[in-house]
Motif scaffolding. Structure first.
Motif, PDB file in Angstrom:
ATOM      1  N   ALA B 410       0.840  -1.206   0.000  1.00  0.00           N
ATOM      2  CA  ALA B 410       0.000   0.000   0.000  1.00  0.00           C
ATOM      3  C   ALA B 410       0.869   1.248   0.000  1.00  0.00           C
ATOM      4  O   ALA B 410       0.598   2.213  -0.721  1.00  0.00           O
ATOM      5  N   TYR B 411       1.932   1.212   0.792  1.00  0.00           N
ATOM      6  CA  TYR B 411       2.829   2.367   0.887  1.00  0.00           C
ATOM      7  C   TYR B 411       3.410   2.705  -0.490  1.00  0.00           C
ATOM      8  O   TYR B 411       3.428   3.861  -0.908  1.00  0.00           O
ATOM      9  N   ASN B 412       3.874   1.664  -1.204  1.00  0.00           N
ATOM     10  CA  ASN B 412       4.455   1.904  -2.528  1.00  0.00           C
ATOM     11  C   ASN B 412       3.424   2.440  -3.508  1.00  0.00           C
ATOM     12  O   ASN B 412       3.698   3.354  -4.274  1.00  0.00           O
ATOM     13  N   THR B 413       2.234   1.842  -3.479  1.00  0.00           N
ATOM     14  CA  THR B 413       1.191   2.306  -4.398  1.00  0.00           C
ATOM     15  C   THR B 413       0.816   3.757  -4.102  1.00  0.00           C
ATOM     16  O   THR B 413       0.741   4.589  -5.018  1.00  0.00           O
ATOM     17  N   PHE B 414       0.593   4.065  -2.847  1.00  0.00           N
ATOM     18  CA  PHE B 414       0.207   5.438  -2.480  1.00  0.00           C
ATOM     19  C   PHE B 414       1.315   6.429  -2.834  1.00  0.00           C
ATOM     20  O   PHE B 414       1.043   7.552  -3.251  1.00  0.00           O
ATOM     21  N   SER B 444      -6.071   2.262  -6.359  1.00  0.00           N
ATOM     22  CA  SER B 444      -5.272   1.273  -5.642  1.00  0.00           C
ATOM     23  C   SER B 444      -5.962  -0.085  -5.581  1.00  0.00           C
ATOM     24  O   SER B 444      -5.565  -0.949  -4.816  1.00  0.00           O
ATOM     25  N   LYS B 445      -7.001  -0.267  -6.393  1.00  0.00           N
ATOM     26  CA  LYS B 445      -7.804  -1.496  -6.313  1.00  0.00           C
ATOM     27  C   LYS B 445      -6.972  -2.761  -6.402  1.00  0.00           C
ATOM     28  O   LYS B 445      -7.140  -3.685  -5.618  1.00  0.00           O
ATOM     29  N   GLN B 446      -6.066  -2.787  -7.395  1.00  0.00           N
ATOM     30  CA  GLN B 446      -5.275  -3.998  -7.598  1.00  0.00           C
ATOM     31  C   GLN B 446      -4.448  -4.327  -6.360  1.00  0.00           C
ATOM     32  O   GLN B 446      -4.369  -5.470  -5.937  1.00  0.00           O
ATOM     33  N   THR B 447      -3.852  -3.292  -5.798  1.00  0.00           N
ATOM     34  CA  THR B 447      -3.045  -3.498  -4.592  1.00  0.00           C
ATOM     35  C   THR B 447      -3.921  -4.003  -3.453  1.00  0.00           C
ATOM     36  O   THR B 447      -3.524  -4.893  -2.708  1.00  0.00           O
ATOM     37  N   MET B 507      -8.883 -18.899  -2.937  1.00  0.00           N
ATOM     38  CA  MET B 507      -8.558 -17.484  -2.723  1.00  0.00           C
ATOM     39  C   MET B 507      -7.723 -16.943  -3.873  1.00  0.00           C
ATOM     40  O   MET B 507      -7.946 -15.831  -4.352  1.00  0.00           O
ATOM     41  N   LYS B 508      -6.745 -17.743  -4.326  1.00  0.00           N
ATOM     42  CA  LYS B 508      -5.874 -17.316  -5.440  1.00  0.00           C
ATOM     43  C   LYS B 508      -6.692 -17.091  -6.708  1.00  0.00           C
ATOM     44  O   LYS B 508      -6.477 -16.133  -7.455  1.00  0.00           O
ATOM     45  N   ILE B 509      -7.633 -18.021  -6.957  1.00  0.00           N
ATOM     46  CA  ILE B 509      -8.475 -17.884  -8.148  1.00  0.00           C
ATOM     47  C   ILE B 509      -9.310 -16.605  -8.039  1.00  0.00           C
ATOM     48  O   ILE B 509      -9.415 -15.816  -8.977  1.00  0.00           O
ATOM     49  N   LEU B 510      -9.854 -16.399  -6.847  1.00  0.00           N
ATOM     50  CA  LEU B 510     -10.647 -15.192  -6.607  1.00  0.00           C
ATOM     51  C   LEU B 510      -9.796 -13.943  -6.817  1.00  0.00           C
ATOM     52  O   LEU B 510     -10.237 -12.950  -7.398  1.00  0.00           O
ATOM     53  N   GLU B 511      -8.557 -14.020  -6.338  1.00  0.00           N
ATOM     54  CA  GLU B 511      -7.637 -12.881  -6.500  1.00  0.00           C
ATOM     55  C   GLU B 511      -7.380 -12.601  -7.986  1.00  0.00           C
ATOM     56  O   GLU B 511      -7.516 -11.459  -8.431  1.00  0.00           O
ATOM     57  N   ASP B 512      -7.035 -13.663  -8.733  1.00  0.00           N
ATOM     58  CA  ASP B 512      -6.771 -13.482 -10.165  1.00  0.00           C
ATOM     59  C   ASP B 512      -7.985 -12.896 -10.876  1.00  0.00           C
ATOM     60  O   ASP B 512      -7.871 -12.002 -11.708  1.00  0.00           O
ATOM     61  N   PHE B 513      -9.144 -13.434 -10.521  1.00  0.00           N
ATOM     62  CA  PHE B 513     -10.380 -12.969 -11.135  1.00  0.00           C
ATOM     63  C   PHE B 513     -10.609 -11.487 -10.825  1.00  0.00           C
ATOM     64  O   PHE B 513     -10.908 -10.687 -11.715  1.00  0.00           O
ATOM     65  N   SER B 514     -10.417 -11.109  -9.568  1.00  0.00           N
ATOM     66  CA  SER B 514     -10.616  -9.707  -9.184  1.00  0.00           C
ATOM     67  C   SER B 514      -9.593  -8.797  -9.851  1.00  0.00           C
ATOM     68  O   SER B 514      -9.906  -7.668 -10.230  1.00  0.00           O
ATOM     69  N   LEU B 515      -8.372  -9.294  -9.992  1.00  0.00           N
ATOM     70  CA  LEU B 515      -7.343  -8.480 -10.642  1.00  0.00           C
ATOM     71  C   LEU B 515      -7.711  -8.216 -12.093  1.00  0.00           C
ATOM     72  O   LEU B 515      -7.545  -7.121 -12.604  1.00  0.00           O
ATOM     73  N   LYS B 516      -8.239  -9.258 -12.756  1.00  0.00           N
ATOM     74  CA  LYS B 516      -8.645  -9.070 -14.149  1.00  0.00           C
ATOM     75  C   LYS B 516      -9.812  -8.094 -14.239  1.00  0.00           C
ATOM     76  O   LYS B 516      -9.885  -7.265 -15.130  1.00  0.00           O
ATOM     77  N   LEU B 517     -10.694  -8.214 -13.270  1.00  0.00           N
ATOM     78  CA  LEU B 517     -11.895  -7.375 -13.261  1.00  0.00           C
ATOM     79  C   LEU B 517     -11.552  -5.900 -13.066  1.00  0.00           C
ATOM     80  O   LEU B 517     -12.189  -5.015 -13.632  1.00  0.00           O
ATOM     81  N   THR B 518     -10.538  -5.634 -12.238  1.00  0.00           N
ATOM     82  CA  THR B 518     -10.224  -4.240 -11.919  1.00  0.00           C
ATOM     83  C   THR B 518      -9.188  -3.651 -12.855  1.00  0.00           C
ATOM     84  O   THR B 518      -8.802  -2.506 -12.696  1.00  0.00           O
ATOM     85  N   ARG B 519      -8.703  -4.432 -13.799  1.00  0.00           N
ATOM     86  CA  ARG B 519      -7.645  -3.919 -14.679  1.00  0.00           C
ATOM     87  C   ARG B 519      -8.175  -2.823 -15.595  1.00  0.00           C
ATOM     88  O   ARG B 519      -9.307  -2.842 -15.999  1.00  0.00           O
TER      89      ARG B 519
END
Lengths: 258, 519
Positions: B410-414, B444-447, B507-519
């Motif tokens: 979060a620190y790096n993204t911000f 910062s959604k992806q982060t 959880m990993k699948i959910l993460e990948d899916f969310s990352l694609k969704l927020t790209r």
């Protein structure tokens, strides 16, 4: 012309470093004033104090004869354009302007969704971005992004707009066209503009008056013509006139060669 | 002014969540004759054994990770994304499960041992080494892969113009570039291995390491003083790794310019890379497949019929309740931890004052505190308090334990977002809260997704910090593995590992899916 802004004996230090020493000058209503100086001379700090992002250690600032030294930035009816655009990257160009109109506490909800959209479209058209309403900042060029930032600032209808080296991230062609456009906007909206730059050529091409600044002090404030005719001191002569001559000479030299 | 009040509040929070517990732990050593503890034969043997086994495991782990990251980053093999995903699967199960996988294959009754007539030599030194390599090399791989991927390609092109050979290039360019990050990778890996007690507990046998000794002293003999002394020793490598990491993080930033490495066509090289990658992936999945199989077989190797008896047995003694505990903890840690990390990072990265740097340091202290040490200090500090013995303390300890990485994300993204956004808000009269909600967080959604996933996965599989703080009421599922291991019910332990793996893969699948969704 009346005095739009009066800066009286403003000083500011950060820790032990004195950034502004006893700075005083006035800005006239409707004029285009540049503050020109080398980097580190305190011009950005001056700008941040004028708009209310910093408070001076001593001295006062008056706008239309009212003391605004401690007034919050949002209540000064002033706008600011940043060097790095400071756009909302997650929003489209149109939404950037619209969002400012809807959320600004200074406007006190005078816009609804429909009127804000209309106003935002109008502002983007004025800066020539009618084809880019739905583009995100990352899809726009530097010059286009800065135009969005200008439209967003103008939309809130400020009395004074401050520019903090708005073109230093742009390439030469873009600078020349944006320069002309800003001048035109100044005329059209009759907004007082204070323009910070370290580029002598830019300051001399755009300004009604120029304040030459170094090491936290204003050395001279006058029209471009008068500064060239009678520089106040050695610094002004060295920093401004020699530099401009060098630039002009090299330009002539370059043109002859090519 | 207001932001400073919030920062002081956060500093106080860290004071209670990490600094005071650690001090409390240190204070138990006051009445202790430290010299006596440290020179005791049992301690010094565990110390040297820890050092030996961790050094060898680190060497192998980083070597494997180095070769593997070269094979993926510097060749034209296909499906790099998929390969990287498969390689990090071992990071989704507790370290103790890796020890178990090895036992199933190479143990006294192991699949391979039977075939080749081995007599179960896997227990002890080599067992710990290979178990440790199994779970630590994917972490080293991720770090090295990033380093290789972002290495500037221009010096190599220059070298080619000059006509430097491959060996000269390696010593003149690659090695100097790698030196600093490599040292921090080595230390991070070493720290991970030397502070882990899952693998040595499962497969170490009589080969006692410091964390295992600490576990036995505290759990078995309730000797908190000795446990604390060991805890202090374990703090040292972690603290060194933490400092090294900060140093190389700062100096790395400069070299992240230039252009990416151009990869030439070279079929022989690609073939070698493919073989390496294939071998590693097989090595990763064989133990996992092994304990998947054993969990559903009646009694290996006597009766190979399929059976749900082990699963049923696990449920009989409360697996469902402990799974519920785990899920509640993991989800709560994921949500609260992420919220706290975001808030904390906002205060240090975007509301900078003199206090910010101090708060930043407080926020990453946990990087230098191994889970078991944190757990032990929590036992001593929170014993008798309201939250002790419930789910809340596990939640708090997990947030603290896993805080540093998501916080740094979060620190790096911000820090990378435009620094004038809040100023624009001030000038235009848009409240800070609106700027954060409508501009900063959406960018910062992806982060945020990655942070939530990190907290969840680690909370699901941790057995270190929670082990001293759990009872039959609040125990998470992962702690059933050492419990079953103690009861020699390895099949049930295998089943539990699988359940954790399943939850984390989800959880990993959910993460990948969310990352694609927020790209």
């Amino acid at each position: 012309m009346i005095n739009k802004l009066a800066i009286e004996n403003v000083s500011k230090s950060f820790g032990n470093v004195a950034v502004l020493h006893d700075v005083s000058f006035v800005v006239r209503g409707g004029e285009f004033l540049s503050v020109l100086g080398p980097s580190g001379c305190g011009k950005t700090t001056l700008l941040r104090i004028l708009i209310g992002l910093e408070t001076p250690d001593s001295g006062k600032i008056f706008k239309d004869d009212a003391d605004i030294t401690t007034l919050p930035a949002s209540m000064r009816k002033m706008g600011m354009v940043f060097q790095n655009y400071a756009l909302f990257e997650n929003m489209t160009a149109l939404r950037n302007v619209e969002y400012a109109l809807l959320k600004s506490s200074a406007l006190k909800n005078s816009y609804n969704r429909a009127t804000a959209r209309e106003k935002a479209e109008e502002m983007l058209e004025i800066v020539g971005l009618e084809k880019f309403f739905d583009s995100k900042p990352s899809q726009l060029s530097g010059g286009q992004q800065q135009r969005v930032a200008i439209a967003r600032t103008l939309a809130l209808n400020p009395d004074i707009i401050l520019f903090d080296e708005p073109m230093s991230a742009l390439d030469v062609d873009m600078r020349l066209s944006l320069r002309a456009e800003i001048k035109e906007l100044a005329k059209k909206f009759r907004t007082t503009m204070i323009y910070i730059t370290h580029d002598q050529e830019e300051a001399f091409a755009m300004s009604d008056r120029i304040a030459i600044m170094n090491a936290g002090k204003i050395h001279q404030i006058d029209t471009p013509h008068n500064i060239i005719e009678s520089p106040a001191d050695e610094f002004v002569e060295n920093f401004v006139i020699k530099n401009i001559n060098i630039k002009i000479n090299s330009l002539i030299h370059f043109q002859r060669k090519s | 002014m207001k932001s400073n009040h919030l920062k002081i509040l956060l500093c106080l929070l860290w004071l209670f969540m990490i600094v005071l517990p650690l001090l409390r732990m240190l204070s138990t050593m006051a009445g202790l004759n430290l010299f006596e503890v440290m020179t005791a034969r049992k301690f010094s043997r565990a110390f040297w054994q820890s050092l030996n086994v961790s050094s060898v495991a680190t060497f192998i782990s980083v070597s494997v990770a180095g070769v593997l990251s070269w094979a993926v980053a510097r060749t034209n093999v296909k499906h790099k994304q998929l390969i990287s995903t498969l390689i990090i699967v071992p990071m989704l199960i507790p370290s103790i499960s890796h020890g178990m996988g090895l036992i199933i294959i190479f143990g006294a009754n192991g699949v391979v041992s039977k075939i080749f007539g081995l007599t179960g030599g896997i227990y002890g030194f080599w067992g710990i080494v290979f178990g440790s390599v199994m779970y630590s090399f994917p972490v080293a791989y991720l770090m090295l892969y990033d380093i290789l991927r972002y290495e500037d390609g221009t010096p190599y092109e220059a070298a080619e113009v000059i006509g430097l050979g491959a060996i000269d290039r390696f010593f003149a360019i690659t090695l100097p570039y790698l030196r600093k990050p490599l040292i921090s990778v080595i230390f991070a890996t070493f720290t991970m291995i030397i502070t882990d007690y899952g693998v040595p507990l499962m497969i170490g046998g009589k080969y006692i390491t410091l964390p295992v000794m600490m576990y036995q002293d505290v759990i078995g003999m309730l000797d908190f003083g000795k446990g604390s002394a060991i805890g202090v020793v374990l703090l040292i490598p972690a603290a060194v790794a933490c400092v090294l990491d900060m140093v190389s993080r700062d100096s790395n930033r400069l070299s992240f310019v230039g252009k990416p490495h151009a990869i030439k066509d070279n079929h022989a090289r690609d073939l070698v890379a493919k073989v390496i990658i294939f071998a590693v992936i097989v090595a990763i999945f064989v133990p996992i497949v092994a304990f998947s199989v054993i969990a559903f077989i009646k009694k290996y190797p006597v009766n190979m019929a399929m059976s749900f008896a082990h699963a049923a047995r696990a449920f009989e003694i409360g697996a469902l309740k402990y799974l519920a505990n785990s899920l509640i903890i993991a989800v709560a840690v994921s949500l609260l931890g992420t919220a706290l990390a975001l808030f904390n990072a906002y205060m240090t990265a975007r509301a900078k004052t003199k206090l910010s740097y101090f708060l930043h340091l407080m926020s990453i202290v946990s990087l230098a505190v191994p889970g078991i040490v944190l757990g032990l200090s929590y036992v001593m500090f929170f014993k008798g308090s309201m939250i002790y013995g419930g789910l809340v303390i596990l939640l708090v300890v997990n947030i603290t334990h896993f805080f540093a990485s998501p916080y740094l994300m979060a620190y790096n993204t911000f820090s990378k977002l435009n620094e004038n956004l809040e100023s624009v808000g001030l000038i235009m009269g848009i409240s800070r809260l609106s700027v954060v909600r409508d501009v900063i967080l959406p960018q910062s959604k992806q982060t945020i997704v990655k942070m939530m996933s990190y907290f969840f996965i680690n909370s699901m599989m941790t057995i270190s910090a929670v082990s001293f703080l759990s009872n039959t009421f609040n125990k998470p599922l992962s702690l059933m593995i050492p419990q079953f291991e103690g009861q020699m019910q390895i099949e049930c332990a295998a089943f539990v590992s699988l359940v954790i793996l399943g939850a984390n893969v989800m959880m990993k699948i959910l993460e990948d899916f969310s990352l694609k969704l927020t790209r």
